[in-house]
Design an enzyme around this catalytic site. Structure first.
Site, PDB file in Angstrom:
ATOM      1  N   LYS A  97      29.467 -28.429 -27.922  1.00 15.52           N
ATOM      2  CA  LYS A  97      28.089 -28.686 -27.509  1.00 15.52           C
ATOM      3  C   LYS A  97      27.997 -29.652 -26.336  1.00 15.52           C
ATOM      4  O   LYS A  97      27.196 -29.481 -25.435  1.00 15.52           O
ATOM      5  CB  LYS A  97      27.296 -29.240 -28.690  1.00 15.52           C
ATOM      6  CG  LYS A  97      25.808 -29.306 -28.383  1.00 15.52           C
ATOM      7  CD  LYS A  97      24.999 -29.394 -29.622  1.00 15.52           C
ATOM      8  CE  LYS A  97      23.535 -29.242 -29.306  1.00 15.52           C
ATOM      9  NZ  LYS A  97      23.216 -27.882 -28.837  1.00 15.52           N
ATOM     10  N   HIS A 143      19.727  -3.649  -7.037  1.00 15.43           N
ATOM     11  CA  HIS A 143      20.646  -4.016  -5.949  1.00 15.43           C
ATOM     12  C   HIS A 143      22.093  -4.095  -6.435  1.00 15.43           C
ATOM     13  O   HIS A 143      22.910  -4.770  -5.805  1.00 15.43           O
ATOM     14  CB  HIS A 143      20.212  -5.341  -5.323  1.00 15.43           C
ATOM     15  CG  HIS A 143      18.860  -5.258  -4.668  1.00 15.43           C
ATOM     16  ND1 HIS A 143      18.629  -4.525  -3.527  1.00 15.43           N
ATOM     17  CD2 HIS A 143      17.674  -5.784  -5.032  1.00 15.43           C
ATOM     18  CE1 HIS A 143      17.346  -4.611  -3.195  1.00 15.43           C
ATOM     19  NE2 HIS A 143      16.738  -5.366  -4.095  1.00 15.43           N
ATOM     20  N   CYS A 170      35.098 -33.667 -28.410  1.00 18.68           N
ATOM     21  CA  CYS A 170      35.712 -34.380 -29.519  1.00 18.68           C
ATOM     22  C   CYS A 170      34.705 -35.356 -30.100  1.00 18.68           C
ATOM     23  O   CYS A 170      33.881 -35.913 -29.381  1.00 18.68           O
ATOM     24  CB  CYS A 170      36.973 -35.157 -29.148  1.00 18.68           C
ATOM     25  SG  CYS A 170      38.281 -34.149 -28.477  1.00 18.68           S
ATOM     26  N   TRP A 197      38.179 -30.970 -29.649  1.00 22.09           N
ATOM     27  CA  TRP A 197      38.057 -29.848 -28.701  1.00 22.09           C
ATOM     28  C   TRP A 197      39.208 -30.045 -27.728  1.00 22.09           C
ATOM     29  O   TRP A 197      39.206 -30.981 -26.935  1.00 22.09           O
ATOM     30  CB  TRP A 197      36.699 -29.911 -27.990  1.00 22.09           C
ATOM     31  CG  TRP A 197      36.426 -28.697 -27.147  1.00 22.09           C
ATOM     32  CD1 TRP A 197      35.831 -27.541 -27.556  1.00 22.09           C
ATOM     33  CD2 TRP A 197      36.703 -28.533 -25.745  1.00 22.09           C
ATOM     34  NE1 TRP A 197      35.736 -26.664 -26.496  1.00 22.09           N
ATOM     35  CE2 TRP A 197      36.264 -27.233 -25.382  1.00 22.09           C
ATOM     36  CE3 TRP A 197      37.290 -29.332 -24.766  1.00 22.09           C
ATOM     37  CZ2 TRP A 197      36.384 -26.739 -24.079  1.00 22.09           C
ATOM     38  CZ3 TRP A 197      37.416 -28.831 -23.479  1.00 22.09           C
ATOM     39  CH2 TRP A 197      36.957 -27.554 -23.149  1.00 22.09           C
ATOM     40  N   GLU A 249      26.916 -16.097 -25.834  1.00 22.48           N
ATOM     41  CA  GLU A 249      27.545 -17.289 -26.410  1.00 22.48           C
ATOM     42  C   GLU A 249      27.835 -17.125 -27.903  1.00 22.48           C
ATOM     43  O   GLU A 249      28.900 -17.527 -28.376  1.00 22.48           O
ATOM     44  CB  GLU A 249      26.578 -18.466 -26.186  1.00 22.48           C
ATOM     45  CG  GLU A 249      27.047 -19.805 -26.656  1.00 22.48           C
ATOM     46  CD  GLU A 249      26.022 -20.893 -26.338  1.00 22.48           C
ATOM     47  OE1 GLU A 249      24.811 -20.582 -26.249  1.00 22.48           O
ATOM     48  OE2 GLU A 249      26.422 -22.053 -26.194  1.00 22.48           O
ATOM     49  N   ARG A 273      30.808 -31.189 -31.519  1.00 28.08           N
ATOM     50  CA  ARG A 273      31.525 -31.688 -30.348  1.00 28.08           C
ATOM     51  C   ARG A 273      32.901 -31.046 -30.196  1.00 28.08           C
ATOM     52  O   ARG A 273      33.589 -31.266 -29.196  1.00 28.08           O
ATOM     53  CB  ARG A 273      31.695 -33.212 -30.445  1.00 28.08           C
ATOM     54  CG  ARG A 273      30.390 -33.962 -30.595  1.00 28.08           C
ATOM     55  CD  ARG A 273      30.640 -35.448 -30.712  1.00 28.08           C
ATOM     56  NE  ARG A 273      31.114 -35.995 -29.463  1.00 28.08           N
ATOM     57  CZ  ARG A 273      30.345 -36.406 -28.476  1.00 28.08           C
ATOM     58  NH1 ARG A 273      29.042 -36.334 -28.602  1.00 28.08           N
ATOM     59  NH2 ARG A 273      30.860 -36.888 -27.376  1.00 28.08           N
ATOM     60  N   ASN A 280      38.215 -39.891 -27.809  1.00 31.20           N
ATOM     61  CA  ASN A 280      37.415 -38.870 -27.130  1.00 31.20           C
ATOM     62  C   ASN A 280      37.437 -39.202 -25.645  1.00 31.20           C
ATOM     63  O   ASN A 280      37.055 -40.304 -25.255  1.00 31.20           O
ATOM     64  CB  ASN A 280      35.971 -38.895 -27.656  1.00 31.20           C
ATOM     65  CG  ASN A 280      35.041 -38.026 -26.820  1.00 31.20           C
ATOM     66  OD1 ASN A 280      35.452 -37.001 -26.284  1.00 31.20           O
ATOM     67  ND2 ASN A 280      33.798 -38.439 -26.706  1.00 31.20           N
ATOM     68  N   GLY A 281      37.892 -38.242 -24.839  1.00 33.55           N
ATOM     69  CA  GLY A 281      37.954 -38.486 -23.396  1.00 33.55           C
ATOM     70  C   GLY A 281      39.230 -37.879 -22.849  1.00 33.55           C
ATOM     71  O   GLY A 281      39.877 -37.059 -23.504  1.00 33.55           O
ATOM     72  N   GLU A 290      18.399 -17.336 -19.809  1.00 30.63           N
ATOM     73  CA  GLU A 290      18.658 -18.074 -21.035  1.00 30.63           C
ATOM     74  C   GLU A 290      18.898 -17.108 -22.203  1.00 30.63           C
ATOM     75  O   GLU A 290      19.787 -17.331 -23.029  1.00 30.63           O
ATOM     76  CB  GLU A 290      17.479 -19.023 -21.322  1.00 30.63           C
ATOM     77  CG  GLU A 290      17.525 -19.768 -22.636  1.00 30.63           C
ATOM     78  CD  GLU A 290      18.786 -20.594 -22.855  1.00 30.63           C
ATOM     79  OE1 GLU A 290      19.546 -20.815 -21.892  1.00 30.63           O
ATOM     80  OE2 GLU A 290      19.019 -21.002 -24.006  1.00 30.63           O
ATOM     81  N   LYS A 311      22.397 -17.090 -24.350  1.00 30.13           N
ATOM     82  CA  LYS A 311      22.407 -17.277 -25.810  1.00 30.13           C
ATOM     83  C   LYS A 311      23.124 -16.101 -26.461  1.00 30.13           C
ATOM     84  O   LYS A 311      23.930 -16.282 -27.357  1.00 30.13           O
ATOM     85  CB  LYS A 311      20.961 -17.359 -26.286  1.00 30.13           C
ATOM     86  CG  LYS A 311      20.726 -18.195 -27.478  1.00 30.13           C
ATOM     87  CD  LYS A 311      20.481 -19.657 -27.178  1.00 30.13           C
ATOM     88  CE  LYS A 311      21.416 -20.259 -26.182  1.00 30.13           C
ATOM     89  NZ  LYS A 311      21.086 -21.569 -25.718  1.00 30.13           N
TER      90      LYS A 311
HETATM   91  O1  M6R Z   1      23.976 -31.499 -23.017  1.00 33.54           O
HETATM   92  P1  M6R Z   1      23.599 -30.638 -21.846  1.00 33.54           P
HETATM   93  O2  M6R Z   1      22.199 -30.142 -21.921  1.00 33.54           O
HETATM   94  O3  M6R Z   1      23.894 -31.279 -20.532  1.00 33.54           O
HETATM   95  O4  M6R Z   1      24.557 -29.374 -21.978  1.00 33.54           O
HETATM   96  C1  M6R Z   1      24.613 -28.414 -20.972  1.00 33.54           C
HETATM   97  C2  M6R Z   1      25.310 -27.152 -21.443  1.00 33.54           C
HETATM   98  O5  M6R Z   1      26.626 -27.399 -21.774  1.00 33.54           O
HETATM   99  C3  M6R Z   1      24.604 -26.529 -22.659  1.00 33.54           C
HETATM  100  O6  M6R Z   1      23.270 -26.292 -22.394  1.00 33.54           O
HETATM  101  C4  M6R Z   1      25.256 -25.196 -23.051  1.00 33.54           C
HETATM  102  O7  M6R Z   1      25.044 -24.267 -22.042  1.00 33.54           O
HETATM  103  C5  M6R Z   1      24.677 -24.698 -24.375  1.00 33.54           C
HETATM  104  N1  M6R Z   1      25.703 -24.675 -25.380  1.00 33.54           N
HETATM  105  C6  M6R Z   1      24.122 -23.329 -24.310  1.00 33.54           C
HETATM  106  O8  M6R Z   1      23.567 -22.924 -25.529  1.00 33.54           O
END
Ligand code: M6R
Length: 602
Positions: free
Chosen positions: A597, A500, A2, A73, A484, A27, A99-100, A477, A481
């Protein structure tokens, strides 16, 4: 998660609130709302959907010189109009954004309902305006009411409130970020600086327990007892343009393309005379360190894997723990342990919790983060900034590259400081090659074939990514990506693990992206061949003269450089493949479904 914003000053607030919310949508983007005050009541406008939907729902711009805003969110209750913030008390006199997570909202709600308060949403937040209203009735003073209300709350919050007939914004924080922005003629409060960066770069990072009262001409910060607090002002060195999309269709593409610049910033001034020069962490900082534990989530976890691989090569005992698994999965911790939190936002709840646990067990802590003033930076014993600039796309791109480079530099500092470590023999060459990294990224961006590859492969069944050593973290990674933002099935594996189990899934409909760095790639090649024998199309993401290119159907080229940096260049190619695949599939690239994010809940 949020995003919240508040603004008070002279002139209307609504436009500033709405544009600020757009910059906070990373957010959360389930629903959005604003409330403004103009002397004839508090007017709330809110709806499910994105800030754009909120804007279209407004028949005309609401008038009022102060207001609050929220982009959500969802945690408590689905993303409906009723659950969107701001929330109000029964009479609609007090409006609050939050937010929280309020842990004791259920019992508070029951108590308030027994006193006649009427609730309209499923949210935990709604108890807050009702509590403020209750305490206003008791004390006749809104500031005192806010103070009492937050003392009653258990959980985490950054809140902003406005009250009918009052020329003031009230705010408080505990466990969720809140920044005060100071301009000549207006004040802002927001979850993050990009919300108001168009207006001012002068900020105060608020601390847990701070209560803030803004009126059009002044601001006041006090503690929970009402004692005034003097907090220092910082100047943010982010450019307002960094917070916008510029000429690009998506933030993600802008941020991928920004990497030559962001990496130059990460490196600037940190290599001197063939050695690392880290202002924040001078020589000798880590003399007492015996072991290193990385804690991180998602993309940051992959960057931590990258760093851990380098540290192990320097002979330093290293563990990488998924922050959410820390309680059950971490090894022994004592005063000789350095726990390194890798977190772009510096606000990820799982990561913060892991660091708190490690420090409670005696570890010393270091935050590797992008956000100055973030909770991780403030709570850790030391902090080093990755200097990537604001990243708005939910998919982390430039911050991964800057994290990995920062961790490589940190490795050099640790290797020099830790008595049992063995600094890399080719350190000077490696650091010289690092200076060339931004140019190499530029070359990848100019010459990549990722867009046509994405178009050709986008109807596949699954996408596999494999690599060894540093290439393994890049493979993970690449897969993260891809899934996601395309919503397609993608998995990353250590190359040697393919046979395996995962090999059972391999068919001619499962392209395998084989990541090679130019060092220790033997298993990547043999396992790619084994997948190819089962029909899988192979994409080599490797230097030009690499043996993998002899077997692969497609080659994504990585400029010739030190193997430590080659993986990062391969990663840029994979970022572009994901981006273009998601574009072909018409996915909402910057706002993938169900994600946010900054994940501030555990
Ligand atoms: O802010 P942070 O780096 O701690 O966030 C960690 C993950 O939530 C963040 O890297 C997430 O995996 C990304 N959206 C991936 O693209």
């Amino acid at each position: 998660m949020c995003g919240i914003i508040a603004r008070i000053g002279h002139g209307d607030a609504a436009e500033t609130l709405l544009s600020g919310l757009e910059n906070l949508e990373y957010r959360g983007y389930d629903s959005a709302g604003i409330a403004v005050q103009n002397g004839s009541g508090v007017k709330v406008h809110k709806c499910s959907g994105e800030v754009d939907d909120l804007k279209s729902s407004l028949e005309s711009q609401p008038h009022g010189n102060m207001g609050i805003g929220h982009t959500r969110w969802s945690t408590h209750g689905p993303p409906t109009d009723a659950n969107a913030h701001p929330h109000t008390d029964t009479a609609g006199d007090v409006a609050v954004v939050h937010n929280g997570v309020i842990d004791n909202y259920d019992e508070l709600r029951t108590e308030l309902q027994a006193k006649g308060h009427e609730f309209e949403s499923d949210t935990d937040t709604e108890v807050i305006p009702h509590l403020i209203d209750e305490y206003r009735t008791e004390t006749g003073d809104s500031e005192e009411a806010v103070r009492r209300a937050v003392e009653t709350l258990e959980g985490s919050y950054a809140i902003a409130a406005i009250v009918d007939g009052e020329e003031a914004v009230y705010a408080a924080r505990k466990g969720s970020p809140l920044v005060l922005g100071l301009d000549d003629e207006e004040w802002f409060l927001a979850s993050d600086v990009p919300a108001f960066l168009d207006h001012t770069d002068e900020v105060i990072y608020l601390e847990d327990g701070d209560i803030v009262v803004l009126d059009p001409d002044s601001y006041r910060i006090t503690d929970l007892e009402g004692t005034p607090i003097d907090r220092s002002t910082d100047t943010v060195d982010w450019d307002p343009e960094d917070a916008g999309k510029g000429e690009y269709d998506h933030y993600m593409l802008k941020e991928i393309n920004n990497q030559p610049t962001s990496l130059s910033n990460t490196i600037e001034g940190r290599i001197d005379d063939g050695d690392v020069a880290l202002e924040e962490l001078p020589a000798g900082t880590f003399e007492d360190v015996e072991t290193v534990q990385f804690v991180a989530c998602g993309t940051s976890y992959h960057a931590a894997m990258y760093g851990a691989n380098l540290l192990r090569s320097a002979g330093i005992s290293t563990e990488v723990v998924r922050a959410s698994e820390y309680t059950s999965m971490s090894g022994p911790v004592d005063e000789g342990t350095l726990v390194v939190a890798v977190t772009q936002s510096g606000e990820t709840a799982d990561t913060l919790e892991a660091v708190r646990e490690a420090t409670a067990r005696g570890a010393r802590s270091l935050a590797v983060t992008n956000v100055v003033g973030s909770t991780a930076a403030r709570e850790a014993d030391d902090a080093i900034y990755i200097r990537a600039g604001p990243e708005v796309g939910v998919a982390a791109t430039k911050t991964f590259s800057s994290q990995a480079v920062t961790l490589a530099l940190l490795t050099q500092r640790l290797a020099a400081d830790v008595p049992t470590a063995t600094p890399a023999e080719d350190r000077e060459t490696m650091l010289e090659e690092l200076k060339e990294l931004p140019e190499h990224v530029e070359r990848v961006l100019e010459t990549t074939d990722a867009a046509s590859l994405a178009r050709d492969t986008v109807d596949s069944k699954s996408y596999f990514f494999i690599g060894n050593g540093l290439g393994h973290s890049v493979a993970l990674e690449g897969a993260l990506k891809f899934k996601e933002i395309t919503y397609e099935h993608a998995e990353g594996f250590a190359a040697g693990e393919l046979k395996h189990g995962p090999l059972a899934l391999v068919t001619d409909e499962t392209p395998v992206f084989a990541v090679a760095t130019g060092s220790g790639d033997g298993k990547t090649k043999t396992n790619a061949i084994e997948a190819q024998t089962r029909g899988a199309p192979i994409v080599a993401v490797s230097p030009d003269d690499h043996p993998l290119t002899d077997v692969a159907e497609v080659h994504l080229s990585v400029p010739d450089t030190h193997p430590v940096w080659a993986g990062l260049l391969a990663n840029v190619q994979l970022q572009l493949v994901s981006y273009h695949a998601a574009d072909v599939l018409e996915r909402p690239i910057d706002k993938p479904r169900n994600l946010a994010k900054s994940v501030t809940v555990e």
